[in-house]
Write a protein that holds these residues in place. Structure first.
Motif, PDB file in Angstrom:
ATOM      1  N   PRO A  72       0.800  -1.216   0.000  1.00 51.55           N
ATOM      2  CA  PRO A  72       0.000   0.000   0.000  1.00 51.55           C
ATOM      3  C   PRO A  72       0.839   1.276   0.000  1.00 51.55           C
ATOM      4  CG  PRO A  72      -0.103  -1.087   2.141  1.00 51.55           C
ATOM      5  CD  PRO A  72       0.635  -2.005   1.234  1.00 51.55           C
ATOM      6  N   ASP A  73       2.118   1.148   0.351  1.00 51.09           N
ATOM      7  CA  ASP A  73       2.926   2.376   0.428  1.00 51.09           C
ATOM      8  C   ASP A  73       3.901   2.489  -0.754  1.00 51.09           C
ATOM      9  OD1 ASP A  73       4.400   0.236   1.138  1.00 51.09           O
ATOM     10  OD2 ASP A  73       5.516   1.248   2.741  1.00 51.09           O
ATOM     11  N   GLY A  74       3.492   1.957  -1.874  1.00 52.50           N
ATOM     12  CA  GLY A  74       4.356   2.002  -3.048  1.00 52.50           C
ATOM     13  C   GLY A  74       4.513   3.404  -3.597  1.00 52.50           C
ATOM     14  N   LYS A  75       5.592   3.591  -4.370  1.00 52.12           N
ATOM     15  CA  LYS A  75       5.864   4.925  -4.863  1.00 52.12           C
ATOM     16  C   LYS A  75       6.339   4.878  -6.326  1.00 52.12           C
ATOM     17  CE  LYS A  75       8.413   9.046  -3.615  1.00 52.12           C
ATOM     18  NZ  LYS A  75       9.512   9.625  -2.854  1.00 52.12           N
ATOM     19  N   ILE A  76       5.901   5.834  -7.081  1.00 54.19           N
ATOM     20  CA  ILE A  76       6.371   5.998  -8.455  1.00 54.19           C
ATOM     21  C   ILE A  76       6.992   7.386  -8.579  1.00 54.19           C
ATOM     22  CG2 ILE A  76       5.708   6.117 -10.892  1.00 54.19           C
ATOM     23  CD1 ILE A  76       3.282   4.402 -10.238  1.00 54.19           C
ATOM     24  N   VAL A  77       8.183   7.439  -9.132  1.00 52.13           N
ATOM     25  CA  VAL A  77       8.798   8.747  -9.384  1.00 52.13           C
ATOM     26  C   VAL A  77       8.919   8.925 -10.894  1.00 52.13           C
ATOM     27  CG1 VAL A  77      10.809  10.228  -9.037  1.00 52.13           C
ATOM     28  CG2 VAL A  77      10.116   8.626  -7.248  1.00 52.13           C
ATOM     29  N   ILE A  78       8.450  10.046 -11.381  1.00 45.16           N
ATOM     30  CA  ILE A  78       8.615  10.360 -12.801  1.00 45.16           C
ATOM     31  C   ILE A  78       9.503  11.592 -12.891  1.00 45.16           C
ATOM     32  CG2 ILE A  78       7.474  10.870 -14.983  1.00 45.16           C
ATOM     33  CD1 ILE A  78       4.946   9.649 -13.869  1.00 45.16           C
ATOM     34  N   GLU A  79      10.643  11.443 -13.519  1.00 46.76           N
ATOM     35  CA  GLU A  79      11.546  12.592 -13.604  1.00 46.76           C
ATOM     36  C   GLU A  79      11.934  12.875 -15.055  1.00 46.76           C
ATOM     37  OE1 GLU A  79      15.408  11.548 -11.706  1.00 46.76           O
ATOM     38  OE2 GLU A  79      14.508   9.558 -11.582  1.00 46.76           O
ATOM     39  N   THR A  80      12.345  14.096 -15.290  1.00 43.43           N
ATOM     40  CA  THR A  80      12.853  14.456 -16.612  1.00 43.43           C
ATOM     41  C   THR A  80      14.242  15.058 -16.435  1.00 43.43           C
ATOM     42  OG1 THR A  80      11.916  16.685 -16.486  1.00 43.43           O
ATOM     43  CG2 THR A  80      10.560  15.001 -17.546  1.00 43.43           C
ATOM     44  N   GLY A  81      15.009  15.070 -17.490  1.00 43.79           N
ATOM     45  CA  GLY A  81      16.333  15.662 -17.391  1.00 43.79           C
ATOM     46  C   GLY A  81      17.012  15.705 -18.740  1.00 43.79           C
ATOM     47  N   ARG A  82      18.234  16.181 -18.724  1.00 41.80           N
ATOM     48  CA  ARG A  82      18.992  16.226 -19.969  1.00 41.80           C
ATOM     49  C   ARG A  82      20.381  15.657 -19.741  1.00 41.80           C
ATOM     50  NH1 ARG A  82      20.158  22.260 -21.581  1.00 41.80           N
ATOM     51  NH2 ARG A  82      18.485  23.125 -20.352  1.00 41.80           N
ATOM     52  N   VAL A  83      20.946  15.109 -20.790  1.00 34.83           N
ATOM     53  CA  VAL A  83      22.243  14.469 -20.658  1.00 34.83           C
ATOM     54  C   VAL A  83      22.955  14.513 -22.009  1.00 34.83           C
ATOM     55  CG1 VAL A  83      21.226  12.181 -21.126  1.00 34.83           C
ATOM     56  CG2 VAL A  83      23.410  12.321 -19.929  1.00 34.83           C
ATOM     57  N   THR A  84      24.267  14.635 -21.963  1.00 35.30           N
ATOM     58  CA  THR A  84      25.048  14.581 -23.197  1.00 35.30           C
ATOM     59  C   THR A  84      25.866  13.293 -23.180  1.00 35.30           C
ATOM     60  OG1 THR A  84      25.210  16.983 -23.279  1.00 35.30           O
ATOM     61  CG2 THR A  84      26.819  15.744 -24.578  1.00 35.30           C
ATOM     62  N   PHE A  85      25.694  12.494 -24.215  1.00 37.20           N
ATOM     63  CA  PHE A  85      26.459  11.256 -24.301  1.00 37.20           C
ATOM     64  C   PHE A  85      27.639  11.419 -25.249  1.00 37.20           C
ATOM     65  CE2 PHE A  85      22.247   9.237 -23.212  1.00 37.20           C
ATOM     66  CZ  PHE A  85      22.633   8.913 -21.922  1.00 37.20           C
ATOM     67  N   SER A  86      28.797  10.979 -24.764  1.00 29.94           N
ATOM     68  CA  SER A  86      29.950  10.900 -25.651  1.00 29.94           C
ATOM     69  C   SER A  86      30.329   9.422 -25.713  1.00 29.94           C
ATOM     70  CB  SER A  86      31.088  11.739 -25.095  1.00 29.94           C
ATOM     71  OG  SER A  86      31.424  11.261 -23.815  1.00 29.94           O
ATOM     72  N   HIS A  87      31.464   9.116 -26.314  1.00 27.82           N
ATOM     73  CA  HIS A  87      31.786   7.704 -26.499  1.00 27.82           C
ATOM     74  C   HIS A  87      32.036   6.983 -25.185  1.00 27.82           C
ATOM     75  CE1 HIS A  87      31.555   7.537 -30.780  1.00 27.82           C
ATOM     76  NE2 HIS A  87      32.195   8.699 -30.845  1.00 27.82           N
ATOM     77  N   ASN A  88      32.402   7.731 -24.129  1.00 29.54           N
ATOM     78  CA  ASN A  88      32.708   6.997 -22.889  1.00 29.54           C
ATOM     79  C   ASN A  88      31.599   6.975 -21.836  1.00 29.54           C
ATOM     80  OD1 ASN A  88      33.106   9.673 -22.263  1.00 29.54           O
ATOM     81  ND2 ASN A  88      35.332   9.531 -22.536  1.00 29.54           N
ATOM     82  N   ASN A  89      30.456   7.579 -22.114  1.00 29.42           N
ATOM     83  CA  ASN A  89      29.373   7.425 -21.131  1.00 29.42           C
ATOM     84  C   ASN A  89      28.044   6.963 -21.748  1.00 29.42           C
ATOM     85  OD1 ASN A  89      28.652   9.793 -22.423  1.00 29.42           O
ATOM     86  ND2 ASN A  89      28.009  10.867 -20.562  1.00 29.42           N
ATOM     87  N   LEU A  90      28.140   6.284 -22.890  1.00 25.71           N
ATOM     88  CA  LEU A  90      26.917   5.796 -23.526  1.00 25.71           C
ATOM     89  C   LEU A  90      26.269   4.719 -22.658  1.00 25.71           C
ATOM     90  CD1 LEU A  90      27.887   5.471 -27.300  1.00 25.71           C
ATOM     91  CD2 LEU A  90      26.055   6.867 -26.342  1.00 25.71           C
ATOM     92  N   PRO A  91      24.966   4.814 -22.412  1.00 24.81           N
ATOM     93  CA  PRO A  91      24.306   3.796 -21.602  1.00 24.81           C
ATOM     94  C   PRO A  91      24.032   2.525 -22.415  1.00 24.81           C
ATOM     95  CG  PRO A  91      22.702   5.385 -22.365  1.00 24.81           C
ATOM     96  CD  PRO A  91      24.034   5.839 -22.877  1.00 24.81           C
ATOM     97  N   VAL A  92      23.833   1.433 -21.708  1.00 22.85           N
ATOM     98  CA  VAL A  92      23.396   0.206 -22.383  1.00 22.85           C
ATOM     99  C   VAL A  92      21.891   0.311 -22.559  1.00 22.85           C
ATOM    100  CG1 VAL A  92      23.181  -2.291 -22.202  1.00 22.85           C
ATOM    101  CG2 VAL A  92      25.219  -1.134 -21.322  1.00 22.85           C
ATOM    102  N   VAL A  93      21.443   0.219 -23.803  1.00 25.66           N
ATOM    103  CA  VAL A  93      20.016   0.379 -24.045  1.00 25.66           C
ATOM    104  C   VAL A  93      19.428  -0.867 -24.686  1.00 25.66           C
ATOM    105  CG1 VAL A  93      20.096   2.906 -24.182  1.00 25.66           C
ATOM    106  CG2 VAL A  93      20.438   1.531 -26.251  1.00 25.66           C
ATOM    107  N   VAL A  94      18.118  -0.962 -24.648  1.00 25.76           N
ATOM    108  CA  VAL A  94      17.408  -2.127 -25.159  1.00 25.76           C
ATOM    109  C   VAL A  94      17.560  -2.244 -26.667  1.00 25.76           C
ATOM    110  CG1 VAL A  94      15.109  -3.159 -25.424  1.00 25.76           C
ATOM    111  CG2 VAL A  94      15.722  -1.967 -23.297  1.00 25.76           C
ATOM    112  N   ASP A  95      18.136  -3.375 -27.122  1.00 19.27           N
ATOM    113  CA  ASP A  95      18.070  -3.714 -28.539  1.00 19.27           C
ATOM    114  C   ASP A  95      18.611  -2.686 -29.508  1.00 19.27           C
ATOM    115  OD1 ASP A  95      17.067  -6.176 -28.526  1.00 19.27           O
ATOM    116  OD2 ASP A  95      15.221  -5.696 -29.616  1.00 19.27           O
ATOM    117  N   ASP A  96      19.544  -1.879 -29.083  1.00 22.30           N
ATOM    118  CA  ASP A  96      19.942  -0.789 -29.955  1.00 22.30           C
ATOM    119  C   ASP A  96      21.264  -0.207 -29.505  1.00 22.30           C
ATOM    120  OD1 ASP A  96      19.319   0.726 -32.174  1.00 22.30           O
ATOM    121  OD2 ASP A  96      17.294   1.139 -31.437  1.00 22.30           O
TER     122      ASP A  96
END
Ligand SMILES: Nc1ncnc2c1ncn2[C@@H]1O[C@H](COP(=O)(O)OP(=O)(O)O)[C@@H](O)[C@H]1O
Ligand SMILES: [Mg+2]
Length: 243
Positions: free
Chosen positions: A133-157
């Motif tokens: 009953p005490d569950g929580k959802i956080v929805i956030e927005t933001g900005r980020v610049t990716f270069s070759h050394n901080n690219l995230p691992v993403v789904v299928d791509d």
């Protein structure tokens, strides 16, 4: 494919204008021809053919607008806030939804209805994953610049380097185990008795149509977060579809 869609819709538009001119002039010519003139049947046929061609271009136009939804420069914070207020009554009975919107986001070039659908599906999944009953959802927005050394691992791509605007939906729900994780983006895959299994497959489709990507982190028993990265709009649109 998207560029092709714009091209098709733009050509259909120009073509329609030309056809309107052909029909107009042929109709005028018809008015000036005396009844019984030899040329009448040819001019009449010209009008008919042009009308038929206009019908075809109208079909092409409506197809390309469905298949390639029009994009515009939009503010992600605005869409998130609108969507959450829309979802509020459905969600808020046992789940707390917190918004953390980063001010001054870059605009994104997106179809607002589709982005709204993504936020909605992610938030509903998050709410459905929460049992306590005490569950929580956080929805956030933001900005980020990716270069070759901080690219995230993403789904299928693979993500390209560059500036991105993102939103992230994090829940304190049950998390996703390994075997389930391998299948969640499959159309019709669902672990819910009432589930349709089309939420995440639609999301993947939409995110790809926006040249974006999905990052997924989950821990069984603790929760899940989905982050959607969308390219930030840096320059005005060069080529805009005409409606
Ligand atoms: N936030 C989440 N927490 C736990 N499991 C999730 C979450 N989001 C998606 N899932 C899993 O992914 C499956 C597919 O999700 P989806 O495509 O939205 O279909 P549906 O919600 O109809 O089951 C879900 O059935 C569930 O097992
Ligand atoms: Mg779902």
């Amino acid at each position: 494919m998207e560029e092709l869609g714009y091209l098709a819709s733009s050509i259909a538009h120009d073509f329609n204008n030309l056809l309107t001119s052909i029909m107009g002039h042929a109709s005028l010519a018809l008015l000036k021809l005396p009844p019984g003139d030899e040329a009448r049947k040819h001019v009449e046929q010209t009008v008919k053919t042009a009308e038929y061609a206009a019908l075809l271009t109208a079909q092409l136009l409506s197809y390309s607008q469905q298949r390639f939804p029009a994009k515009e420069q939009v503010n992600l914070n605005q869409i998130v806030a609108d969507t959450v207020s829309l979802l509020g009554p459905v969600l808020l009975h046992n789940v707390l939804v917190a918004l953390k919107l980063t001010p001054d986001l870059a605009l994104i070039e997106a179809n607002p209805a589709q982005i709204q659908q993504v936020i909605m599906n992610l938030t509903l999944n998050a709410a459905e994953a929460i049992r306590e009953p005490d569950g929580k959802i956080v929805i956030e927005t933001g900005r980020v610049t990716f270069s070759h050394n901080n690219l995230p691992v993403v789904v299928d791509d693979n993500l390209l380097v560059g500036d991105y605007t993102y939103f992230r939906v994090t829940d304190t729900g049950k998390g996703i185990d390994e075997p389930t994780l391998a299948r969640i983006f499959e159309p019709f895959f669902s672990t819910k008795s009432q589930g349709r299994g089309l939420g995440l497959s639609a999301i993947l489709d939409i995110v790809r149509q926006h040249a974006g990507a999905i990052e997924l982190k989950t821990e069984v028993g603790h929760g899940t977060s989905f982050t959607i990265y969308l390219p930030s709009s840096t320059s005005p649109l060069v080529y805009q579809p005409i409606h």
